[in-house]
Scaffold this active site. Sequence first.
Site, mmCIF file in Angstrom:
data_model
loop_
_atom_site.group_PDB
_atom_site.id
_atom_site.type_symbol
_atom_site.label_atom_id
_atom_site.label_comp_id
_atom_site.label_asym_id
_atom_site.label_seq_id
_atom_site.Cartn_x
_atom_site.Cartn_y
_atom_site.Cartn_z
ATOM 1 N N GLU A 84 4.006 9.577 -0.401
ATOM 2 C CA GLU A 84 3.342 8.063 -0.437
ATOM 3 C C GLU A 84 4.108 7.669 -1.783
ATOM 4 O O GLU A 84 4.483 7.164 -1.988
ATOM 5 C CB GLU A 84 2.123 8.428 -0.671
ATOM 6 C CG GLU A 84 1.178 9.308 0.326
ATOM 7 C CD GLU A 84 1.677 8.199 1.782
ATOM 8 O OE1 GLU A 84 2.056 7.138 1.881
ATOM 9 O OE2 GLU A 84 0.973 8.594 2.546
ATOM 10 N N ASP A 118 -0.716 -1.559 3.410
ATOM 11 C CA ASP A 118 -0.132 -1.646 2.714
ATOM 12 C C ASP A 118 0.573 -2.779 3.314
ATOM 13 O O ASP A 118 0.115 -3.541 5.132
ATOM 14 C CB ASP A 118 1.687 -0.230 2.600
ATOM 15 C CG ASP A 118 1.900 -0.010 4.426
ATOM 16 O OD1 ASP A 118 1.011 -0.363 5.001
ATOM 17 O OD2 ASP A 118 2.640 0.514 4.788
ATOM 18 N N TYR A 163 -3.127 1.635 -2.449
ATOM 19 C CA TYR A 163 -2.676 2.036 -1.746
ATOM 20 C C TYR A 163 -2.693 3.664 -1.379
ATOM 21 O O TYR A 163 -2.884 4.286 -0.967
ATOM 22 C CB TYR A 163 -1.063 1.813 -1.363
ATOM 23 C CG TYR A 163 -0.666 2.313 -0.512
ATOM 24 C CD1 TYR A 163 -1.325 2.032 1.169
ATOM 25 C CD2 TYR A 163 0.191 3.118 -1.150
ATOM 26 C CE1 TYR A 163 -0.138 2.819 2.026
ATOM 27 C CE2 TYR A 163 1.143 3.836 0.556
ATOM 28 C CZ TYR A 163 0.976 3.619 2.044
ATOM 29 O OH TYR A 163 1.339 4.152 2.541
#
Length: 336
Positions: free
Chosen positions: A48, A146, A128
């Site tokens: 991520e 996102d 996020y």
Amino acid sequence: MAPSVAIAITRHSSAVNMRALLEWFKENARPLPWRISKVTPWESLLAEVILQQTRMETGLPYWERIRAAYPTPADLAKDSEENLLRLWQGCGYYARARNLYKLAHTLDGAELPTTYESLLELPGIGPYTAAAVASMAFGEPVACADGNVRRVISRLRGEHLTDSEILREATTLLDHQQPGDWNQAMMELGSLVCTPRNPSCEQCPVSPECLAFHTGNPEQWPLRRSTKQTHIHATALVVSGEDGILLKARDGRVLGGLWGVPYAEGDADTQTLLRGRTAEKIGKVRHDFTHKRLEITVYSSPPEDDDILLNPDSVPLATLDRKVLALHKGHQGEQS
Ligand code: SF4
């Protein structure tokens, strides 16, 4: 073009209809490594952090390299930040690597925490990333928002929404039984189908519920955010000799922790940079950051007595410096 029947579409599509998205995801998801075999929460977090600001094709080799070098946060904490930055070279946004290093030290040998709220407390972890890891690695029902999700939801709702409205909508739509798959499905839809330009609405599993589709002009959402780039003239000096190149540790938020050639922005600093040197102008390099475009005039100079020269392969360099050194190498090749 779809008929203009937006008025007949209800404001809130039902979660039952949106199930089509999960079906689509099962059949169309790209075979990414973490979808093929199980990865640890730490590996999920690495993915991520790397892929949020780096394109998939570019970021995947970095993910493979960094997870192999540091299978756990404790392995990273034991190593030096410089070694991590060396592995990160070329991936950009180096603050991510520095924060990752801080995060590994903050954990102090412990495993990653397992909830959204506790992940959010770690250095460099924003909403996020915390939501992505909490939902995908730990199954917590928390929505990711996102750029892809922002685009899909703006179009589904056919209106411009603020970031907090997007997050609220994403939370409303979230599948609480499969939050990780759901979040990935929304992002995958934005990557593969609901693209910024020319979205493939005819292949989209949620087109019946999409207001933008029914207007016939989905590209008008979301409203573009202006990203004004400042143009800056800069100067780089490559001092080279038999023992290597004159390199200095950079500081600052963007390139701090990396090394580079002496560099200046603006006339006064450029004069200081070149003062007392026999310098030859060898060409120009252009480099873009998100908010600034650099046009760098590159000079070459022989070393002076107190210059300490280093092998450029021995330190982590930013892409900007690697471009400058490539120009210098090409110039040297022409001279020989
Ligand atoms: S129908 Fe088109 S605009 Fe709507 S979500 Fe699907 S791809 Fe995006």
